[in-house]
Design a protein around this motif. Structure first.
Motif, PDB file in Angstrom:
ATOM      1  N   ALA A  81       0.878  -1.275  -0.057  1.00 23.88           N
ATOM      2  CA  ALA A  81       0.215   0.101  -0.145  1.00 23.88           C
ATOM      3  C   ALA A  81       0.925   1.158   0.015  1.00 23.88           C
ATOM      4  CB  ALA A  81      -0.891   0.218   1.344  1.00 23.88           C
ATOM      5  N   VAL A  82       0.115   2.330  -0.520  1.00 25.83           N
ATOM      6  CA  VAL A  82       0.759   3.659  -0.576  1.00 25.83           C
ATOM      7  C   VAL A  82      -0.040   4.212   0.766  1.00 25.83           C
ATOM      8  CG1 VAL A  82       0.855   6.154  -1.671  1.00 25.83           C
ATOM      9  CG2 VAL A  82       1.372   3.917  -2.957  1.00 25.83           C
ATOM     10  N   ARG A  83       0.874   4.784   1.714  1.00 23.49           N
ATOM     11  CA  ARG A  83       0.315   5.151   2.843  1.00 23.49           C
ATOM     12  C   ARG A  83       0.406   6.705   2.736  1.00 23.49           C
ATOM     13  NH1 ARG A  83       2.921   4.512   8.895  1.00 23.49           N
ATOM     14  NH2 ARG A  83       1.269   5.691   9.939  1.00 23.49           N
ATOM     15  N   LEU A  84      -0.782   7.397   3.084  1.00 19.83           N
ATOM     16  CA  LEU A  84      -0.648   8.947   3.158  1.00 19.83           C
ATOM     17  C   LEU A  84      -0.624   9.323   4.792  1.00 19.83           C
ATOM     18  CD1 LEU A  84      -3.301   9.917   0.726  1.00 19.83           C
ATOM     19  CD2 LEU A  84      -1.099   9.204   0.220  1.00 19.83           C
ATOM     20  N   VAL A  85       0.516  10.109   5.116  1.00 21.40           N
ATOM     21  CA  VAL A  85       0.653  10.589   6.314  1.00 21.40           C
ATOM     22  C   VAL A  85       0.782  12.008   6.618  1.00 21.40           C
ATOM     23  CG1 VAL A  85       1.888   8.473   6.747  1.00 21.40           C
ATOM     24  CG2 VAL A  85       3.194  10.553   6.124  1.00 21.40           C
ATOM     25  N   ARG A  86       0.614  12.355   7.794  1.00 17.01           N
ATOM     26  CA  ARG A  86       0.616  13.805   8.095  1.00 17.01           C
ATOM     27  C   ARG A  86       2.077  14.088   8.225  1.00 17.01           C
ATOM     28  NH1 ARG A  86      -2.870  15.192  12.756  1.00 17.01           N
ATOM     29  NH2 ARG A  86      -1.808  17.449  12.593  1.00 17.01           N
ATOM     30  N   ALA A  87       2.381  15.304   8.140  1.00 16.61           N
ATOM     31  CA  ALA A  87       3.733  15.859   8.420  1.00 16.61           C
ATOM     32  C   ALA A  87       3.761  17.088   9.358  1.00 16.61           C
ATOM     33  CB  ALA A  87       4.598  16.259   7.337  1.00 16.61           C
ATOM     34  N   GLY A  88       3.725  16.935  10.531  1.00 13.96           N
ATOM     35  CA  GLY A  88       3.638  18.023  11.616  1.00 13.96           C
ATOM     36  C   GLY A  88       2.420  18.632  11.448  1.00 13.96           C
ATOM     37  N   GLU A  89       1.996  20.034  11.230  1.00 13.95           N
ATOM     38  CA  GLU A  89       0.754  20.470  10.987  1.00 13.95           C
ATOM     39  C   GLU A  89       0.089  20.219   9.624  1.00 13.95           C
ATOM     40  OE1 GLU A  89      -0.701  21.908  13.668  1.00 13.95           O
ATOM     41  OE2 GLU A  89       1.076  21.346  14.532  1.00 13.95           O
ATOM     42  N   ASN A  90       0.935  19.661   8.797  1.00  9.70           N
ATOM     43  CA  ASN A  90       0.200  19.355   7.409  1.00  9.70           C
ATOM     44  C   ASN A  90      -0.322  17.994   7.502  1.00  9.70           C
ATOM     45  OD1 ASN A  90       1.484  21.571   6.375  1.00  9.70           O
ATOM     46  ND2 ASN A  90       3.299  20.886   5.975  1.00  9.70           N
ATOM     47  N   SER A  91      -1.819  18.059   7.139  1.00  9.02           N
ATOM     48  CA  SER A  91      -2.495  16.656   7.346  1.00  9.02           C
ATOM     49  C   SER A  91      -3.537  16.451   5.830  1.00  9.02           C
ATOM     50  CB  SER A  91      -3.246  16.796   8.347  1.00  9.02           C
ATOM     51  OG  SER A  91      -4.407  17.950   8.503  1.00  9.02           O
ATOM     52  N   ALA A  92      -3.228  17.399   4.835  1.00  6.06           N
ATOM     53  CA  ALA A  92      -4.150  17.353   3.737  1.00  6.06           C
ATOM     54  C   ALA A  92      -3.438  16.971   2.644  1.00  6.06           C
ATOM     55  CB  ALA A  92      -4.997  18.679   3.775  1.00  6.06           C
ATOM     56  N   PHE A  93      -4.205  16.429   1.415  1.00  8.12           N
ATOM     57  CA  PHE A  93      -3.745  16.291   0.246  1.00  8.12           C
ATOM     58  C   PHE A  93      -4.860  16.843  -0.582  1.00  8.12           C
ATOM     59  CE2 PHE A  93      -1.270  13.099   2.536  1.00  8.12           C
ATOM     60  CZ  PHE A  93      -0.167  12.902   1.996  1.00  8.12           C
ATOM     61  N   LEU A  94      -4.278  17.102  -1.945  1.00  4.06           N
ATOM     62  CA  LEU A  94      -5.447  17.685  -3.010  1.00  4.06           C
ATOM     63  C   LEU A  94      -5.029  16.998  -4.200  1.00  4.06           C
ATOM     64  CD1 LEU A  94      -7.785  19.498  -3.779  1.00  4.06           C
ATOM     65  CD2 LEU A  94      -5.966  21.213  -4.154  1.00  4.06           C
ATOM     66  N   SER A  95      -5.745  16.307  -4.933  1.00  2.00           N
ATOM     67  CA  SER A  95      -5.542  15.382  -5.999  1.00  2.00           C
ATOM     68  C   SER A  95      -6.698  15.424  -7.057  1.00  2.00           C
ATOM     69  CB  SER A  95      -5.259  13.989  -5.810  1.00  2.00           C
ATOM     70  OG  SER A  95      -4.796  13.141  -6.822  1.00  2.00           O
ATOM     71  N   GLY A  96      -6.306  15.248  -8.247  1.00  2.00           N
ATOM     72  CA  GLY A  96      -7.045  15.023  -9.387  1.00  2.00           C
ATOM     73  C   GLY A  96      -7.495  13.584  -9.511  1.00  2.00           C
ATOM     74  N   ALA A  97      -7.967  13.067 -10.419  1.00  2.00           N
ATOM     75  CA  ALA A  97      -8.393  11.714 -10.717  1.00  2.00           C
ATOM     76  C   ALA A  97      -7.069  10.952 -10.700  1.00  2.00           C
ATOM     77  CB  ALA A  97      -8.946  11.494 -12.058  1.00  2.00           C
ATOM     78  N   LEU A  98      -7.226   9.731  -9.790  1.00  2.00           N
ATOM     79  CA  LEU A  98      -6.138   8.679  -9.397  1.00  2.00           C
ATOM     80  C   LEU A  98      -6.451   7.285  -9.779  1.00  2.00           C
ATOM     81  CD1 LEU A  98      -5.200   9.724  -5.867  1.00  2.00           C
ATOM     82  CD2 LEU A  98      -3.792  10.337  -7.985  1.00  2.00           C
ATOM     83  N   SER A  99      -5.638   6.458 -10.421  1.00  2.00           N
ATOM     84  CA  SER A  99      -5.731   5.257 -11.037  1.00  2.00           C
ATOM     85  C   SER A  99      -5.149   4.407 -10.150  1.00  2.00           C
ATOM     86  CB  SER A  99      -5.660   5.116 -12.501  1.00  2.00           C
ATOM     87  OG  SER A  99      -5.772   3.799 -12.976  1.00  2.00           O
ATOM     88  N   MET A 100      -5.452   3.428  -9.465  1.00  2.00           N
ATOM     89  CA  MET A 100      -4.619   2.641  -8.680  1.00  2.00           C
ATOM     90  C   MET A 100      -4.167   1.448  -9.664  1.00  2.00           C
ATOM     91  SD  MET A 100      -4.941   3.839  -5.792  1.00  2.00           S
ATOM     92  CE  MET A 100      -4.313   2.534  -4.857  1.00  2.00           C
ATOM     93  N   LYS A 101      -2.885   1.063  -9.298  1.00  2.00           N
ATOM     94  CA  LYS A 101      -2.219  -0.271 -10.084  1.00  2.00           C
ATOM     95  C   LYS A 101      -2.943  -1.386  -9.394  1.00  2.00           C
ATOM     96  CE  LYS A 101       2.350  -2.039 -10.147  1.00  2.00           C
ATOM     97  NZ  LYS A 101       3.745  -1.611  -9.751  1.00  2.00           N
ATOM     98  N   PRO A 102      -3.055  -2.149 -10.425  1.00  2.00           N
ATOM     99  CA  PRO A 102      -3.578  -3.309  -9.911  1.00  2.00           C
ATOM    100  C   PRO A 102      -2.778  -4.248  -8.513  1.00  2.00           C
ATOM    101  CG  PRO A 102      -3.474  -3.563 -12.242  1.00  2.00           C
ATOM    102  CD  PRO A 102      -2.934  -2.362 -11.819  1.00  2.00           C
ATOM    103  N   GLY A 103      -3.701  -4.324  -7.598  1.00  2.00           N
ATOM    104  CA  GLY A 103      -2.762  -5.124  -6.387  1.00  2.00           C
ATOM    105  C   GLY A 103      -2.396  -4.085  -5.448  1.00  2.00           C
ATOM    106  N   VAL A 104      -2.294  -2.716  -5.677  1.00  2.00           N
ATOM    107  CA  VAL A 104      -1.809  -2.011  -4.936  1.00  2.00           C
ATOM    108  C   VAL A 104      -2.840  -1.051  -4.219  1.00  2.00           C
ATOM    109  CG1 VAL A 104      -0.709   0.257  -4.729  1.00  2.00           C
ATOM    110  CG2 VAL A 104       0.208  -1.478  -6.182  1.00  2.00           C
ATOM    111  N   SER A 105      -2.928  -0.886  -2.843  1.00  2.00           N
ATOM    112  CA  SER A 105      -3.779  -0.502  -1.872  1.00  2.00           C
ATOM    113  C   SER A 105      -3.499   1.112  -1.425  1.00  2.00           C
ATOM    114  CB  SER A 105      -4.179  -1.255  -0.695  1.00  2.00           C
ATOM    115  OG  SER A 105      -4.538  -2.522  -0.998  1.00  2.00           O
TER     116      SER A 105
END
Length: 927
Positions: A81-105
């Protein structure tokens, strides 16, 4: 409530049918899989947030995270899996459309939010129609697409926010407003779905929070095997076409322990041209506003083998709903509704073959073998049962159906087979109220929609509490538990001198000749000589009256000293000082599971000529069948006021982290019981044990081990033993800082190693009445970058359930199990006793002004002691109120069985203050 038994003639006719139906109907889930709670997959990489939520709200340009998230997904191997984590006070991501690779979480941490872009161009399929209305729709790609994937999913307790209610960039309306305009114009809106899963197998959505989707939240199309467990979906009731979860032409689906409120169907089971939807289990869920638990409207592919059980619906426009029409109809059969509670619904039961008002076609809906068992409607509403025609009759079976007075029935071409206590006659007329209404079993089932983070177990200190955890306060009291008195000690006012800042009494060197008097090749040899000199100095002092030295200094020159070091109680405090922790190391390899004979064979030679006090320590270990945890330290100290600086202390046992064969005394591992399983684990191996040492001081030391690296013991009678660690480094994986002493860790790195899936930094066994346990101030909690550490499931602490043999806090799967208060800790299946003293080893730990890496669980860094259902189990206790509540709920009553007269005074066991989370810079410690 209306609750009338049928007339006797109807009961007689249908009772046999109901018995047969019960025997032939499946009583478990319709999902043909053996479904278990999902487990977070291993992590391939961490992606740290660079935005705050406030910055997201103000963002008016391109989504900055799309590219790096897509690159991380592409680089991740299947099964991780790709893990999204906070970094200090930063806790947000902003993204357009994402396509997951087969088998990846995708794994999103608690407290982290992944926002969908508000720019329609970020989702457009190429026709520039996304964000517009037209005659077709579907001009937008979904925010997250998972296609032709297997054994993957969306995990974590973070949030995915579609921003459906926010204005689109460069537009005057939001996605939801666009959908309403399309409705008025009789057109289709082009808006992105939140998550779309297509032609995939064995996919999970676990603990994730989904909110504000522009369109459907989570759709499945041609999926075989999907589990939604602990999912929260939250979108306003006015948001058009925002279905919660829609399985379409899919099979083997389980949705459980989830909470859904949305603007359209809470769940909609559909079947289109790709085939049937079948083997569906919807169990133990809570619905709120929305359009209910729906099947349809597309059913032309066939829907069958569906179980809806243990469901509450509160505030949905429809409750239980099957909807279709001749433009999309098909066979819906073998649908079981059991233990369903409905209130505040306009149409609590809504089974309708005429869903589309203008529908045309020849796909006639057929609803057969629809069972309603223990369904309760608590508030009045419309009850709709509309079959298509006399040739396509809707067939329903009811048992223990309860309806609210004032309900209105609309029925045609429908046939009811009613069982005992049904509120409808077979011709769909409500019956008058009975003299004795059935018990309302729904009263305790409804739950308020959870507030995000409300269940977070991270108690914060108050501003008034914080000064009490300054090091001068923590180290300024000593005495028996509950009787501590001021005893000022300020180790920073008298720092340990470094090499070159003092004149050593003894020197240990591998490079220079030893003289047996002041120069030695081993640390223990220097200590042995020091003890002999102390004895002679004591005689001289008695004869001459001359004062002796106030402190003895032993200098270790650079080298690796392969030995054990035992320092007994001494009349004069001792300082052990190295020539830099990177260059000076004391190392040995032993663990709790070796026998006393093996210990003697490997280490006995170095203690042959030792003074009696040292021999006594060594002999106490050698005489044991197994040396145990307390026999495994590389450095064992009993000397009051001990100091150590600029030295690495290492127990090199099992640094690979591989499990070792169990070793047990007596019958501890006999059979296949709880204790046998407990002992099939890694063995304890200490680097350092301070044994009743008060005012022990450590500066710039490195303490290396794996399990139980550092053990800090109070004095024998429980009197305070204070330990101070400054500018140091400690590593390990399980309970690697533990004991009942008071310890203050200042500006120290605490590094969790990851050879096992679970790791616990500390295991304090502080007494209930002791003033302080472990305090960490200005520390850094880091990790080794291992796969388990990257998964973010490690803990700061579990409170050591010291000396326990049985647990009174929960049931154990042992027939006639009992655990009662007694004078000893013992368990002989099926019963045992536990002492008040053991219950009072509560464990205390405070962390403040520190940096805590992403390896530590963000929602709850405080673990229970072992799993519920095992003999060693005890729940985490945050404060004295928890302690008291847990006892009251246990098998042991604190007043009756333990002699308490009143609850203990208020006190904090676990707490935090001003910590920075998600600080994941590399460890500074050299390997």
């Amino acid at each position: 409530m209306i609750n009338i038994s049928l007339r006797f003639r109807w009961l007689t006719i249908f009772s046999c049918f109901i018995v047969l139906a019960t025997l032939t109907s499946p009583v478990q889930a319709q999902d043909s899989r053996q479904v278990k709670e999902p487990v977070n997959p291993p992590v391939c990489t961490l992606v740290a947030a660079t935005l705050t939520v406030q910055q997201i709200e103000a963002q008016d340009g391109a989504a900055p995270d799309t590219r790096r998230l897509q690159q991380a997904i592409a680089a991740c191997p299947a099964g991780s899996a790709v893990r999204l984590v906070r970094a200090g006070e930063n806790s947000a991501f902003l993204s357009g459309a994402l396509s997951m690779k087969p088998g990846v979480s995708l794994l999103i941490d608690f407290g982290v939010t992944l926002f969908a872009s508000r720019d329609p161009a970020d989702f457009d399929r190429g026709a520039a129609s996304c964000g517009q209305t037209d005659e077709k729709g579907r001009g937008c790609r979904p925010f997250i697409l998972m296609e032709k994937s297997r054994m993957a999913g969306i995990y974590g307790e973070g949030v995915i926010d579609g921003q459906g209610g926010a204005k689109m960039l460069g537009r005057s309306e939001s996605w939801w407003e666009l959908a309403r305009r399309a409705q008025r114009e009789d057109k289709h809106q082009n808006v992105p779905r939140l998550i779309e899963i297509i032609q995939s197998e064995d996919i999970s959505a676990y603990q994730i929070w989904l909110k504000n989707a522009a369109n459907f939240h989570l759709t499945l199309n041609a999926v075989n095997g999907f589990t939604a467990w602990g999912v929260h979906i939250d979108t306003p009731s006015h948001a058009r076409n925002t279905d919660g979860i829609d399985p379409v032409s899919s099979k083997n689906i389980t949705i459980t322990k989830s909470f859904i409120r949305t603007g359209d169907d809470n769940i909609a089971i559909k079947a289109g041209q790709q085939g049937a939807t079948e083997f569906v289990s919807i169990i133990d869920n809570h619905f709120y506003h929305g359009h209910g638990m729906s099947i349809g409207s597309e059913t032309h592919g066939g829907v069958r083998h569906v179980l809806v059980s243990q469901l509450t619906i509160d505030g949905a426009t429809s409750g239980l709903r099957i909807k279709s029409d001749i433009s999309r109809g098909g066979l819906v059969q073998d649908v079981h509704y059991r233990q369903v509670c409905i209130q505040n619904s306009k149409t609590p039961l809504d089974f309708d073959s005429f869903y589309g008002k203008r529908a045309q076609g020849e796909l006639i809906p057929q609803f057969q073998d629809i069972q309603l068992q223990q369904v309760q409607v608590l508030t009045p509403g419309k009850l709709v049962f509309r079959g298509y025609d006399a040739a396509h009759v809707m067939r329903l079976q009811t048992s223990e159906l309860q309806l609210a007075a004032g309900s209105v029935v609309q029925a045609q071409h429908a046939q009811l087979s009613a069982g005992a206590r049904s509120d409808l006659t077979p011709d769909f007329r409500l019956q008058p109220a009975a003299e004795s209404a059935a018990t309302n079993t729904c009263a305790s089932q409804f739950q308020p929609y959870p507030v995000y983070g409300q269940q977070q177990r991270r108690p914060q200190l108050t501003a008034a509490q914080v000064p009490h955890y300054a090091y001068e306060q923590v180290l300024g009291f000593a005495g028996l538990p509950g009787q501590e008195r001021p005893d000022p000690w300020d180790p920073l006012a008298a720092p340990i001198p470094a090499a070159g800042q003092f004149r050593p009494d003894y020197v240990v060197s591998l490079a220079q000749p030893a003289d047996g008097k002041t120069r030695f090749h081993s640390v223990q040899a220097a200590i042995n000589r020091m003890l002999m000199d102390m004895a002679m100095h004591a005689q001289t002092q008695t004869q001459t009256g001359k004062p002796g030295k106030e402190r003895i200094y032993i200098l270790l020159q650079p080298g690796i000293y392969e030995e054990l070091v035992y320092l007994p109680a001494t009349p004069v405090p001792v300082s052990l000082i190295g020539s830099g922790s990177a260059e000076t190391r004391i190392r040995a390899n032993l663990d709790a599971a070796i026998s006393g004979a093996t210990y003697l064979q490997r280490f006995g030679q170095q203690f042959l000529d030792a003074p009696p006090a040292v021999r006594e320590m060594s002999d106490s270990i050698a005489q044991k069948a197994l040396i145990g945890t307390f026999g495994s330290p590389v450095l064992w100290v009993k000397s009051q006021g001990f100091q150590m600086r600029d030295i690495t202390l290492e127990n090199s046992y099992n640094k690979s982290g591989q499990a070792q064969p169990a070793a047990c005394e007596g019958n501890a591992c006999a059979g296949d019981g709880v204790y046998a399983k407990m002992n099939m684990v890694h063995h304890q191996a200490l680097a350092l044990m301070t044994d009743g040492v008060d005012k022990a001081q450590f500066d710039s030391v490195r303490l290396l081990g794996l399990q139980d690296t550092v053990y800090l013991r109070n004095q024998a009678d429980g009197r305070t033993a204070r330990n101070f660690f400054y500018r140091s480094y400690i590593e390990g994986d399980v309970d690697f800082i533990f004991g009942d002493a008071t310890a203050y860790f200042l500006q120290t790195e605490i590094r969790s190693l990851g050879p096992r899936s679970s790791s616990y930094v500390a295991a304090p066994s502080t007494n209930l009445f002791s003033r302080y346990g472990f305090v960490f101030n200005q520390c850094r909690f880091t990790h080794d970058g291992s796969a388990y550490a990257l998964s973010g499931k490690f803990y700061l602490v579990r409170q050591w359930f010291h000396n326990q043999k049985c647990t009174p806090y929960a049931e154990v799967p042992v027939t006639n199990y009992q655990c009662q208060a007694g004078d000893s800790n013992q368990f002989t299946s099926p019963s045992g006793t536990i002492t008040r003293a053991t219950l009072e080893t509560v464990g205390k730990m405070i962390v403040l002004n520190s940096e805590i890496g992403t390896h530590i669980q963000a929602k709850n860094p405080w673990s229970d002691w072992n799993r519920r259902g095992t003999l060693p189990y005890r729940p985490a206790q945050m404060d004295s109120q928890d302690y008291w509540r847990n006892l009251l709920a246990s098998k042991i009553h604190p007043l009756r069985d333990l002699g308490y007269r009143e609850p203990p005074a208020a006190g904090q066991f676990l707490g935090e203050w001003n910590n920075r989370l998600g600080i994941d810079h590399a460890s500074s410690a050299a390997q």
